[in-house]
Structure formats: structure tokens, C-alpha cells
Design an enzyme around this catalytic site. Structure first.
Site, PDB file in Angstrom:
ATOM      1  N   TYR A   1     -17.294 -22.789  16.885  1.00 46.36           N
ATOM      2  CA  TYR A   1     -18.143 -21.423  16.645  1.00 46.36           C
ATOM      3  C   TYR A   1     -18.249 -20.878  15.302  1.00 46.36           C
ATOM      4  O   TYR A   1     -17.292 -20.400  14.676  1.00 46.36           O
ATOM      5  CB  TYR A   1     -17.202 -20.323  17.467  1.00 46.36           C
ATOM      6  CG  TYR A   1     -18.105 -18.939  17.806  1.00 46.36           C
ATOM      7  CD1 TYR A   1     -19.189 -18.850  17.066  1.00 46.36           C
ATOM      8  CD2 TYR A   1     -17.248 -18.065  18.386  1.00 46.36           C
ATOM      9  CE1 TYR A   1     -19.826 -17.607  17.107  1.00 46.36           C
ATOM     10  CE2 TYR A   1     -17.971 -16.665  18.662  1.00 46.36           C
ATOM     11  CZ  TYR A   1     -19.100 -16.403  17.919  1.00 46.36           C
ATOM     12  OH  TYR A   1     -19.731 -15.262  18.157  1.00 46.36           O
TER      13      TYR A   1
ATOM     14  N   LYS B   1     -21.393 -23.662  18.172  1.00 46.61           N
ATOM     15  CA  LYS B   1     -22.134 -22.501  18.299  1.00 46.61           C
ATOM     16  C   LYS B   1     -22.653 -21.961  17.049  1.00 46.61           C
ATOM     17  O   LYS B   1     -21.831 -21.650  16.554  1.00 46.61           O
ATOM     18  CB  LYS B   1     -21.435 -21.362  19.298  1.00 46.61           C
ATOM     19  CG  LYS B   1     -21.947 -20.251  19.132  1.00 46.61           C
ATOM     20  CD  LYS B   1     -20.827 -18.997  19.923  1.00 46.61           C
ATOM     21  CE  LYS B   1     -21.565 -17.829  19.886  1.00 46.61           C
ATOM     22  NZ  LYS B   1     -22.349 -17.273  19.103  1.00 46.61           N
TER      23      LYS B   1
HETATM   24  C1  MN9 Z   1     -23.218 -11.071  15.350  1.00 49.88           C
HETATM   25  C2  MN9 Z   1     -23.158 -11.350  16.992  1.00 49.88           C
HETATM   26  O1  MN9 Z   1     -22.771 -10.414  17.693  1.00 49.88           O
HETATM   27  N1  MN9 Z   1     -24.253 -12.281  17.282  1.00 49.88           N
HETATM   28  C3  MN9 Z   1     -24.328 -12.588  18.516  1.00 49.88           C
HETATM   29  C4  MN9 Z   1     -24.025 -14.013  18.796  1.00 49.88           C
HETATM   30  O2  MN9 Z   1     -23.607 -14.757  17.991  1.00 49.88           O
HETATM   31  C5  MN9 Z   1     -26.014 -12.441  18.687  1.00 49.88           C
HETATM   32  O3  MN9 Z   1     -26.290 -12.740  20.271  1.00 49.88           O
HETATM   33  C6  MN9 Z   1     -26.484 -11.215  18.438  1.00 49.88           C
HETATM   34  O4  MN9 Z   1     -25.925 -10.041  19.166  1.00 49.88           O
HETATM   35  C7  MN9 Z   1     -28.085 -10.997  18.429  1.00 49.88           C
HETATM   36  O5  MN9 Z   1     -28.817 -12.086  17.933  1.00 49.88           O
HETATM   37  C8  MN9 Z   1     -28.620  -9.633  18.391  1.00 49.88           C
HETATM   38  O6  MN9 Z   1     -28.407  -9.165  16.854  1.00 49.88           O
HETATM   39  C1  PYR Z   2     -22.929 -13.765  20.632  1.00 47.89           C
HETATM   40  C2  PYR Z   2     -21.792 -14.716  20.886  1.00 47.89           C
HETATM   41  O1  PYR Z   2     -22.184 -15.957  21.015  1.00 47.89           O
HETATM   42  C3  PYR Z   2     -20.569 -14.164  21.004  1.00 47.89           C
HETATM   43  O2  PYR Z   2     -20.561 -13.085  21.523  1.00 47.89           O
HETATM   44  O3  PYR Z   2     -19.376 -14.633  20.775  1.00 47.89           O
END
Ligand code: MN9
Ligand code: PYR
Length: 308
Positions: free
Chosen positions: A142, A172
Site C-alpha cells: 500500500y 495499491k
Molecule cells: C488520502 C486518502 O484517503 N486517499 C484515498 C485512498 O487512497 C482516496 O480514496 C481519497 O479519499 C479520494 O481520492 C478523495 O480525495
Molecule cells: C482510500 C484507501 O484506499 C484507504 O482508505 O486505505
């Protein structure tokens, strides 16, 4: 769950529902799974990650959540990936063993972010020690440098990774560096790794360089719309795919300007799904009433190409 099926398409990064007094609310997980499948057409989940406040939960809570998601996802979901990253190696290993024992379809680990690995070898050594505790379970790295501060490029990390981590299955990728993502895909095409993109605002760019799918918070409530974008991209109808990306971006751009994080995601999911997600855990604070009203009005104002 569907064993052996390659992870692709959308993966919802699940929210951890909490009661008004801040306890984990397991009772909501059953309707939450049904909502994702029937209303959002999303059949993969990523549990206890960023959106799930995984690093703010106790080990016990993380295990209870993983168990409940796996139990409720049985025969309904294709993949339940459990994030088992932690600052403490033994805790992360404990979580990995637990995820394997309950039948999770994959595990994922972020880079340790207090004492940080300073190079690729140190990072891979840490990941390997966790992955080897769940020897039959697909392992995903991740990558989320904006939150971990660990900026080691994934393209570099992947070099020879299968020799170190035989269960390595994909990444990811939650960073805006599409050059790094593209080079990962370019180099590893033949090895069948899954590259799942994690910046929902610009998923279409990642699809263009070959991402297999996406993991994100917005697929909890914009999964159906994003699936229509994936379909348009695959057809290919790039103009339609762009239209969806622009509209998803219009909403996200609006809320990001207001201040958007996990607390706000909980509030948006609550008003869209009708399922109470509750407050976030400190140090995060509840979204304001003003935020909720504005976000709701914005979402309602969007004229989607499919007529909703
Ligand atoms: C930093 C963070 O939470 N990133 C999420 C997943 O990695 C994203 O799904 C964001 O929530 C999304 O892109 C909205 O900014
Ligand atoms: C956004 C995402 O992938 C996480 O919540 O870890």
C-alpha cells in the site's frame, strides 16, 4: 468470496462505522455490505486502511472488524483485502496471521511511518517479515507517500520482489506520480501483478496507463458512477469516460476546497447511503453541519450522463 479471481475493477476502502460515543459499531456492517453490492455495484473491499481509520484502532478492534467484514461478505463479495500494516512489526505479523486464519482474500501493508525505511531494501525486508506470516494469502503493498512520508518509488521496489515475497500480488498506488505507476505496469505486465489506483480524482489517467482497477473512499458512494466510467473507458467511449471523471472531479474539487478527509467521507456516506457511519476517532473531528449541507447540495446538483 471468490478464491483465485484476479483483483480488478473497484474496491471500496471501507469506513469504520462508530457509535455516537466513538465505539466501533459492528452491527452496521451487514447492511453496509448489502448497500455496496446492490446500490453501488461494488464487490471488493479494503478494510482497516486510511478511510477505515485502521491506524487509529486497537489491534483487538482491527481483528473484530476484519472478522465481521469477512463474515458478512461471505457469498456476497469477491474480495476482502485486510490492511494489516502497523508501526510495530509483531503487531503487523499478528494481524497478518489473523487475516489468514479468518480467510481474508488478501492482505496489504503500508510503509512504517514513524521510524521510516530509508531505502528499498529496508522497506522490502519489513514487508517480507509480515507477508511470510500469511504464506497462502496474496500480498499487496500500500503505497501512500502523502501520508507515510515514505517516497521510495514503487518501480524500484518491484525489482525482484517475487524472490523476496512469493505471495506478492500487487500495489495499491495512492500517489499522483503517474510516471512511476506507468513504469511499474510497463515492467511487470507479464508478471500479472494488480495495480490498483488510489487517487479517485484522477483515476481515468491511471486507467490510460494500464491500472487494473482502483481502491478508494469514494467508491462507497460513487461506485455506481465510477463503474460507468470504467465501462465507458473499456468500450471505448473516451468522451463519456471523461464526462464521468469531470463530474466526479467537480464534486471532489468542491469538497476538497472545503476541507475533505475521513471525517467528511463518513458524513457524505451517511447522507448518501442512509447508514449511520458515526463520528471519526480523535484527533479527527466531525464534519460541520455547514460542510454537510454544502456537500449534499453539490452532489444533488450534478447532472450525470445516465440521467440520475
Ligand atoms: C488520502 C486518502 O484517503 N486517499 C484515498 C485512498 O487512497 C482516496 O480514496 C481519497 O479519499 C479520494 O481520492 C478523495 O480525495
Ligand atoms: C482510500 C484507501 O484506499 C484507504 O482508505 O486505505
Amino acid at each position: 468470496m471468490t478464491p483465485g479471481k484476479k483483483l480488478e475493477g473497484l474496491v471500496a476502502a471501507t469506513i469504520t462505522p462508530m457509535t455516537p460515543d466513538g465505539q466501533v459499531n459492528l452491527s452496521v456492517i451487514r447492511p453496509y455490505v448489502d448497500y455496496l453490492v446492490s446500490e453501488q455495484n461494488v464487490k471488493n473491499i479494503f478494510v482497516n486502511g486510511t478511510t477505515g481509520e485502521g491506524l487509529s484502532l486497537s489491534i483487538q478492534e482491527r481483528k473484530q472488524l476484519a472478522e465481521e467484514w469477512v463474515r458478512q461478505g461471505k457469498d456476497k463479495l469477491d474480495h476482502v483485502i485486510v490492511h494489516v500494516g502497523a508501526l510495530s512489526l509483531p503487531e503487523s505479523q499478528d494481524l497478518a496471521r489473523h487475516a489468514a486464519a479468518i480467510g481474508a482474500s488478501g492482505i496489504a501493508v503500508i510503509a512504517p511511518f514513524f521510524f521510516k525505511p530509508t531505502n528499498k531494501d529496508e522497506l522490502v525486508a519489513f514487508l517480507q517479515k509480515v507477508a511470510s506470516e500469511a504464506s497462502g494469502v496474496p500480498f499487496y503493498y500500500y503505497h501512500i507517500p502523502p501520508l507515510t512520508g515514505v517516497k521510495i518509488r514503487v518501480e524500484e521496489l518491484l525489482d525482484g520482489i517475487r524472490e523476496q515475497i512469493p505471495t506478492f500480488q500487487g500495489v495499491k498506488f495512492s500517489d499522483t506520480d503517474l510516471l512511476d505507476l506507468a513504469q511499474c505496469i510497463n515492467k511487470n505486465e507479464s508478471e500479472q501483478f494488480a495495480f490498483l489506483y488510489g487517487v479517485d480524482e484522477q483515476l481515468l489517467g491511471a486507467l490510460a496507463v494500464g491500472a487494473n482497477g482502483a481502491v478508494g473512499s469514494t467508491y462507497n458512494y460513487l461506485g455506481r458512477k465510477t463503474n460507468l466510467m470504467l465501462q465507458a473507458f473499456a468500450k471505448p467511449d473516451h468522451a463519456l469516460a471523461q464526462k464521468y471523471q469531470f463530474l466526479i472531479g467537480e464534486f471532489l474539487n468542491f469538497v476538497i476546497k472545503l476541507g475533505f478527509g475521513v471525517a467528511q467521507t463518513k458524513a457524505v456516506m451517511t447522507f448518501v447511503s442512509g447508514i449511520p457511519m458515526g463520528p471519526p476517532r480523535p484527533p479527527l473531528v466531525n464534519a460541520s453541519e455547514e460542510f454537510i449541507a454544502k456537500a449534499k447540495a453539490k452532489l444533488d446538483s450534478i447532472a450525470w450522463p445516465d440521467g440520475d
